[in-house]
Design a protein around this motif. Structure first.
Motif, PDB file in Angstrom:
ATOM      1  N   TRP A   1     -39.433  97.671 -12.419  1.00 50.18           N
ATOM      2  CA  TRP A   1     -40.462  98.617 -11.978  1.00 50.18           C
ATOM      3  C   TRP A   1     -41.460  98.884 -13.101  1.00 50.18           C
ATOM      4  O   TRP A   1     -42.644  99.118 -12.842  1.00 50.18           O
ATOM      5  CB  TRP A   1     -39.835  99.922 -11.475  1.00 50.18           C
ATOM      6  CG  TRP A   1     -39.275 100.844 -12.512  1.00 50.18           C
ATOM      7  CD1 TRP A   1     -38.003 100.884 -12.968  1.00 50.18           C
ATOM      8  CD2 TRP A   1     -39.973 101.883 -13.221  1.00 50.18           C
ATOM      9  NE1 TRP A   1     -37.858 101.865 -13.912  1.00 50.18           N
ATOM     10  CE2 TRP A   1     -39.044 102.504 -14.094  1.00 50.18           C
ATOM     11  CE3 TRP A   1     -41.289 102.356 -13.202  1.00 50.18           C
ATOM     12  CZ2 TRP A   1     -39.384 103.564 -14.918  1.00 50.18           C
ATOM     13  CZ3 TRP A   1     -41.625 103.415 -14.044  1.00 50.18           C
ATOM     14  CH2 TRP A   1     -40.687 104.004 -14.880  1.00 50.18           C
TER      15      TRP A   1
ATOM     16  N   TRP B   1     -50.973 100.232 -20.681  1.00 45.75           N
ATOM     17  CA  TRP B   1     -49.976  99.572 -21.504  1.00 45.75           C
ATOM     18  C   TRP B   1     -50.600  98.868 -22.702  1.00 45.75           C
ATOM     19  O   TRP B   1     -50.009  98.823 -23.779  1.00 45.75           O
ATOM     20  CB  TRP B   1     -49.154  98.606 -20.664  1.00 45.75           C
ATOM     21  CG  TRP B   1     -48.246  99.339 -19.739  1.00 45.75           C
ATOM     22  CD1 TRP B   1     -48.402  99.514 -18.403  1.00 45.75           C
ATOM     23  CD2 TRP B   1     -47.061 100.063 -20.087  1.00 45.75           C
ATOM     24  NE1 TRP B   1     -47.389 100.278 -17.891  1.00 45.75           N
ATOM     25  CE2 TRP B   1     -46.553 100.634 -18.899  1.00 45.75           C
ATOM     26  CE3 TRP B   1     -46.379 100.277 -21.284  1.00 45.75           C
ATOM     27  CZ2 TRP B   1     -45.390 101.403 -18.884  1.00 45.75           C
ATOM     28  CZ3 TRP B   1     -45.223 101.034 -21.261  1.00 45.75           C
ATOM     29  CH2 TRP B   1     -44.740 101.592 -20.067  1.00 45.75           C
TER      30      TRP B   1
ATOM     31  N   SER C   1     -40.925 104.970  -5.319  1.00 43.76           N
ATOM     32  CA  SER C   1     -41.654 104.015  -6.133  1.00 43.76           C
ATOM     33  C   SER C   1     -41.426 102.600  -5.662  1.00 43.76           C
ATOM     34  O   SER C   1     -40.513 102.298  -4.926  1.00 43.76           O
ATOM     35  CB  SER C   1     -41.210 104.124  -7.593  1.00 43.76           C
ATOM     36  OG  SER C   1     -39.910 103.646  -7.714  1.00 43.76           O
ATOM     37  N   THR C   2     -42.303 101.748  -6.116  1.00 46.61           N
ATOM     38  CA  THR C   2     -42.137 100.324  -5.883  1.00 46.61           C
ATOM     39  C   THR C   2     -41.345  99.743  -7.020  1.00 46.61           C
ATOM     40  O   THR C   2     -41.647  99.965  -8.171  1.00 46.61           O
ATOM     41  CB  THR C   2     -43.500  99.632  -5.820  1.00 46.61           C
ATOM     42  OG1 THR C   2     -44.260 100.217  -4.781  1.00 46.61           O
ATOM     43  CG2 THR C   2     -43.341  98.156  -5.532  1.00 46.61           C
TER      44      THR C   2
ATOM     45  N   GLN D   1     -48.388  95.718 -14.867  1.00 48.27           N
ATOM     46  CA  GLN D   1     -49.371  94.874 -14.186  1.00 48.27           C
ATOM     47  C   GLN D   1     -50.417  95.719 -13.474  1.00 48.27           C
ATOM     48  O   GLN D   1     -51.620  95.415 -13.514  1.00 48.27           O
ATOM     49  CB  GLN D   1     -48.674  93.963 -13.178  1.00 48.27           C
ATOM     50  CG  GLN D   1     -47.749  92.940 -13.819  1.00 48.27           C
ATOM     51  CD  GLN D   1     -46.912  92.193 -12.795  1.00 48.27           C
ATOM     52  OE1 GLN D   1     -47.015  92.437 -11.587  1.00 48.27           O
ATOM     53  NE2 GLN D   1     -46.073  91.273 -13.261  1.00 48.27           N
ATOM     54  N   ASN D   2     -49.980  96.793 -12.837  1.00 49.50           N
ATOM     55  CA  ASN D   2     -50.896  97.626 -12.055  1.00 49.50           C
ATOM     56  C   ASN D   2     -51.737  98.561 -12.916  1.00 49.50           C
ATOM     57  O   ASN D   2     -52.785  99.042 -12.475  1.00 49.50           O
ATOM     58  CB  ASN D   2     -50.113  98.460 -11.035  1.00 49.50           C
ATOM     59  CG  ASN D   2     -49.436  97.595  -9.990  1.00 49.50           C
ATOM     60  OD1 ASN D   2     -49.820  96.436  -9.785  1.00 49.50           O
ATOM     61  ND2 ASN D   2     -48.418  98.132  -9.339  1.00 49.50           N
ATOM     62  N   ASN D   3     -51.274  98.847 -14.119  1.00 52.00           N
ATOM     63  CA  ASN D   3     -52.005  99.738 -15.019  1.00 52.00           C
ATOM     64  C   ASN D   3     -52.038  99.092 -16.401  1.00 52.00           C
ATOM     65  O   ASN D   3     -51.534  99.648 -17.381  1.00 52.00           O
ATOM     66  CB  ASN D   3     -51.338 101.114 -15.056  1.00 52.00           C
ATOM     67  CG  ASN D   3     -52.254 102.188 -15.614  1.00 52.00           C
ATOM     68  OD1 ASN D   3     -53.229 101.883 -16.309  1.00 52.00           O
ATOM     69  ND2 ASN D   3     -51.947 103.449 -15.353  1.00 52.00           N
ATOM     70  N   SER D   4     -52.613  97.907 -16.451  1.00 53.86           N
ATOM     71  CA  SER D   4     -52.577  97.119 -17.688  1.00 53.86           C
ATOM     72  C   SER D   4     -53.320  97.796 -18.832  1.00 53.86           C
ATOM     73  O   SER D   4     -52.947  97.643 -19.989  1.00 53.86           O
ATOM     74  CB  SER D   4     -53.166  95.723 -17.436  1.00 53.86           C
ATOM     75  OG  SER D   4     -54.499  95.830 -16.962  1.00 53.86           O
TER      76      SER D   4
ATOM     77  N   TYR E   1     -43.825 106.884 -10.364  1.00 52.24           N
ATOM     78  CA  TYR E   1     -43.751 105.457 -10.079  1.00 52.24           C
ATOM     79  C   TYR E   1     -42.304 104.963 -10.040  1.00 52.24           C
ATOM     80  O   TYR E   1     -41.973 104.071  -9.261  1.00 52.24           O
ATOM     81  CB  TYR E   1     -44.538 104.675 -11.137  1.00 52.24           C
ATOM     82  CG  TYR E   1     -44.955 103.300 -10.669  1.00 52.24           C
ATOM     83  CD1 TYR E   1     -44.130 102.192 -10.849  1.00 52.24           C
ATOM     84  CD2 TYR E   1     -46.180 103.112 -10.038  1.00 52.24           C
ATOM     85  CE1 TYR E   1     -44.510 100.938 -10.422  1.00 52.24           C
ATOM     86  CE2 TYR E   1     -46.567 101.854  -9.602  1.00 52.24           C
ATOM     87  CZ  TYR E   1     -45.728 100.763  -9.798  1.00 52.24           C
ATOM     88  OH  TYR E   1     -46.114  99.527  -9.358  1.00 52.24           O
TER      89      TYR E   1
ATOM     90  N   ARG F   1     -42.300  96.582 -15.370  1.00 52.08           N
ATOM     91  CA  ARG F   1     -43.144  95.377 -15.402  1.00 52.08           C
ATOM     92  C   ARG F   1     -44.268  95.480 -14.365  1.00 52.08           C
ATOM     93  O   ARG F   1     -45.417  95.129 -14.633  1.00 52.08           O
ATOM     94  CB  ARG F   1     -42.303  94.130 -15.127  1.00 52.08           C
ATOM     95  CG  ARG F   1     -41.318  93.789 -16.232  1.00 52.08           C
ATOM     96  CD  ARG F   1     -40.731  92.400 -16.022  1.00 52.08           C
ATOM     97  NE  ARG F   1     -39.669  92.132 -16.976  1.00 52.08           N
ATOM     98  CZ  ARG F   1     -38.372  92.250 -16.703  1.00 52.08           C
ATOM     99  NH1 ARG F   1     -37.997  92.620 -15.486  1.00 52.08           N
ATOM    100  NH2 ARG F   1     -37.463  91.990 -17.618  1.00 52.08           N
ATOM    101  N   LYS F   2     -43.926  95.966 -13.187  1.00 48.89           N
ATOM    102  CA  LYS F   2     -44.947  96.100 -12.141  1.00 48.89           C
ATOM    103  C   LYS F   2     -45.965  97.177 -12.509  1.00 48.89           C
ATOM    104  O   LYS F   2     -47.162  97.033 -12.225  1.00 48.89           O
ATOM    105  CB  LYS F   2     -44.279  96.413 -10.808  1.00 48.89           C
ATOM    106  CG  LYS F   2     -43.466  95.250 -10.267  1.00 48.89           C
ATOM    107  CD  LYS F   2     -42.897  95.543  -8.894  1.00 48.89           C
ATOM    108  CE  LYS F   2     -42.139  94.326  -8.354  1.00 48.89           C
ATOM    109  NZ  LYS F   2     -41.577  94.573  -7.008  1.00 48.89           N
ATOM    110  N   LEU F   3     -45.484  98.249 -13.125  1.00 50.94           N
ATOM    111  CA  LEU F   3     -46.400  99.290 -13.571  1.00 50.94           C
ATOM    112  C   LEU F   3     -47.324  98.751 -14.653  1.00 50.94           C
ATOM    113  O   LEU F   3     -48.516  99.077 -14.695  1.00 50.94           O
ATOM    114  CB  LEU F   3     -45.618 100.500 -14.081  1.00 50.94           C
ATOM    115  CG  LEU F   3     -46.435 101.694 -14.594  1.00 50.94           C
ATOM    116  CD1 LEU F   3     -47.416 102.170 -13.533  1.00 50.94           C
ATOM    117  CD2 LEU F   3     -45.522 102.830 -15.016  1.00 50.94           C
TER     118      LEU F   3
END
Length: 363
Positions: free
Chosen positions: A64, A76, A361-362, A70-73, A190, A66-68
């Motif tokens: 989760w 990070w 969350s996803t 990607q979605n909020n690069s 998330y 890793r996906k965060l």
């Protein structure tokens, strides 16, 4: 052995409604096979991101996150660049620690824990920032007065210098009581499904040799609010028992072990003994009876253990080093927290626009 510093990051809650986000840093010298600089981001006792000066990139074991990423690069990337930049800042600002201690040789470890806590029931927020040198508390930041409190006589000179820097002290108060809280809520929102799930463990009984203690090993459980005990004829045992720590797995779940020494007990009486595993929020305990037909040995059944990833080894090594140094002198590096129950009230506080709706969350 890069990972010993990280294993004891996992937590026990002082309050059922407090959530925490921590940034734990270590700068070391004189320790072979240990990275000079280590940084970890920890949410409610779970390591969500890891960086060190050897791998030179941010990593996570959690899908989760890793996906965060990607979605909020941008978020990070900002954290990663700040982490890399702060390695040099960290060196400069703590140079006086070694100078004031009159220690020039041997190994040195400087630790910093900074972060925030949020009470989802009262809305109260708290920031914290503290340093330790070679396992001893050195300086703690007072958010109210924006001054430094010494925990060691040799820290007085550094305190006087840092107290003069009003701008930097104001920056830290704002960062840890405002920005940090926003990040904490974003992560909680998330990662709800992951953080508040309940996974039962796989429990095995192990024995190295016929004369070795029995080891009860539970792995794959979540959250890390768990207790393991031993019973004889239904009564809890305390003698001959050795408790183990709760440690992280690759996938964000946890493991723990406990040992029972009954080497003087005949095999036909083993079944009088049970290993009992209790997971918070789960009604039924998992009871495993000591039976020679199910006990796994080095030459017995059960196959081989999964080989841990390089990242997990690194995290484990770093955590153990930190805990060893910290607990030896009483410096509490980690504000240990346990994941609490997700409630509609918490979901609404995190998502006011979806009043009364539980948001997941996803993963």
């Amino acid at each position: 052995m890069r990972g010993i510093l990280m294993m004891m990051l996992f937590a026990q809650a002082a309050s059922a409604v407090k959530h925490s986000l921590e940034f734990d840093l270590m700068l070391s010298s004189g320790f072979p096979n240990v990275p000079e600089y280590v940084a970890m981001e920890i949410l409610d006792g779970v390591i969500i991101a890891y960086y060190d000066s050897d791998i030179k990139t941010g990593q996570t074991r959690l899908e989760w996150v890793r996906k965060l990423m990607q979605n909020n690069s941008q978020h990070w990337e900002m954290h990663l660049q700040n982490c890399i930049h702060y390695q040099q800042v960290f060196k400069v600002e703590t140079l006086s620690f070694q100078q004031s201690s009159n220690q020039t040789g041997g190994g040195h470890v400087i630790q910093q824990i900074a972060g925030c806590e949020w009470d989802d029931e009262t809305g109260e927020v708290e920031g914290f920032k503290q340093y330790a040198y070679n396992g001893e508390g050195f300086l703690t930041f007072d958010m109210q007065t924006q001054t430094w409190i010494t925990s060691h006589p040799q820290a007085e000179k550094t305190k006087q210098e840092w107290d003069k820097d009003k701008i930097n002290n104001g920056h830290w108060k704002n960062l840890l009581t405002t920005d940090c809280i926003a990040w904490l809520k974003m992560y909680l929102n998330y990662g709800m499904t992951f953080l508040y799930r309940k996974d039962p463990p796989s429990v095995s009984l192990l024995q190295k040799t016929p004369s070795s203690p029995f080891c009860c090993h539970a792995t794959g459980f979540h959250p890390n609010n768990a207790v393991m005990s031993w019973r004889k004829d239904g009564e809890e045992l305390h003698e001959g028992v050795e408790d183990g720590e709760i440690l992280p797995n690759n996938d964000g779940s946890f493991q723990m072990s406990g040992e029972l020494n009954i080497s003087s007990v005949a095999p036909e009486d083993w079944r009088r003994y049970d290993c009992v595993f209790q997971l918070s929020g789960v009604k039924d305990d998992i009871v495993t009876t000591v039976d020679k037909t199910v006990v796994r040995t080095n030459h017995g059944k059960g196959g081989t253990k999964e080989k841990p990833s390089d990242l997990s080894i690194a995290i484990i090594v770093v955590v153990l080093i930190i805990v060893f140094i910290s607990t030896a002198v009483g410096f509490r590096l980690y504000k240990k927290r346990k994941v609490t129950e997700m409630t509609p009230e918490l979901s609404q506080r995190l998502n006011p626009e979806t009043s009364g709706t539980n948001t997941s969350s996803t993963q």
